[in-house]
Write a protein that holds these residues in place. Structure first.
Motif, PDB file in Angstrom:
ATOM      1  N   HIS A 115       0.804  -1.346   0.320  1.00  0.00           N
ATOM      2  CA  HIS A 115       0.291  -0.067  -0.569  1.00  0.00           C
ATOM      3  C   HIS A 115       1.286   1.088   0.268  1.00  0.00           C
ATOM      4  N   SER A 117       2.117   3.558  -2.030  1.00  0.00           N
ATOM      5  CA  SER A 117       1.607   4.471  -3.514  1.00  0.00           C
ATOM      6  C   SER A 117       0.788   4.964  -2.140  1.00  0.00           C
ATOM      7  N   LYS A 118      -0.591   4.465  -2.792  1.00  0.00           N
ATOM      8  CA  LYS A 118      -1.468   4.619  -1.545  1.00  0.00           C
ATOM      9  C   LYS A 118      -0.901   5.952  -0.573  1.00  0.00           C
TER      10      LYS A 118
END
Length: 214
Positions: A115, A117-118
């Motif tokens: 996760h 990048s988010k």
């Protein structure tokens, strides 16, 4: 702008001085500093920069570009700190800390791998975490181009909301701070609850282990 800054705290007045001295680049410099020192109030600096733009001191697009550039520069500095710290140093530090295990780092790494990048993109829009998210990105050596693009996008959204609000509200720009403070306290409470839950669970685990060992 002296009359409008009488009721602002010293940090905000410092930001005003930068904008008066350097124009839009001063707003960018203040935001770069805010990234390195999270207690600096971007929720004040950005609307104030928008208000200043509304008075014609500099252009709206100009201040958006400079504040976003400042955000990226500050984030890259913290990314560099995380890269310098590295996984090995982090594990050595964690190994000496009570209530935290190396397995916690490994789980965090696995989560960031899925996760990251988010987390970087949306983290740029969450008070307090907007600066801190750059450190694990550096530790995990997220590709620099990806980190920079995600940071730029998230920062541009955050900065635009606050700068445009200050621009639209004019002399009432300080209203933005009131709503931002509510959001910030929600984040603080949720963060404190998460830390408290972690500590309670970890202390219970330690108590059970000691009970079994005895």
């Amino acid at each position: 702008m002296a009359a409008e800054t009488e009721n602002l705290n010293a940090i905000a007045q410092w930001a005003v001085s930068l904008m008066e001295w350097l124009g839009a680049p001063g707003a960018g410099l203040a935001i770069a500093a805010e990234n390195l020192f999270p207690p600096l109030p971007s929720e004040i600096i950005l609307p104030m920069a928008g208000f200043t733009a509304s008075r014609g001191s500099f252009g709206l697009v100009e201040v958006l570009v400079w504040t976003t550039l400042g955000s990226v520069i500050g984030a890259l500095a913290l990314y560099g700190l995380g890269a310098w710290l590295g996984r090995d140093r982090l594990i050595r530090i964690v190994d000496r800390m009570p209530l935290v295990n190396v397995s916690d780092v490994e789980r965090a790494e696995a989560w960031f791998e899925r996760h990251g990048s988010k987390a970087v993109f949306f983290g740029r829009m969450i008070p307090l975490f907007r600066s801190l998210i750059s450190v694990p990105a550096g530790v995990e050596r997220m590709p620099l181009l990806r980190f920079t693009l995600l940071t730029t996008a998230g920062s541009a959204i955050w900065n635009t909301v606050f700068v445009v609000a200050g621009f639209a509200l004019g002399e009432n720009w300080h209203v933005v701070e009131q709503y931002a403070d509510v959001f910030k306290w929600v984040v603080v409470v949720l963060g404190a609850a998460a830390v408290g839950t972690f500590l309670v669970v970890r202390l219970r685990q330690l108590a059970r282990r000691r009970s079994v060992a005895s």
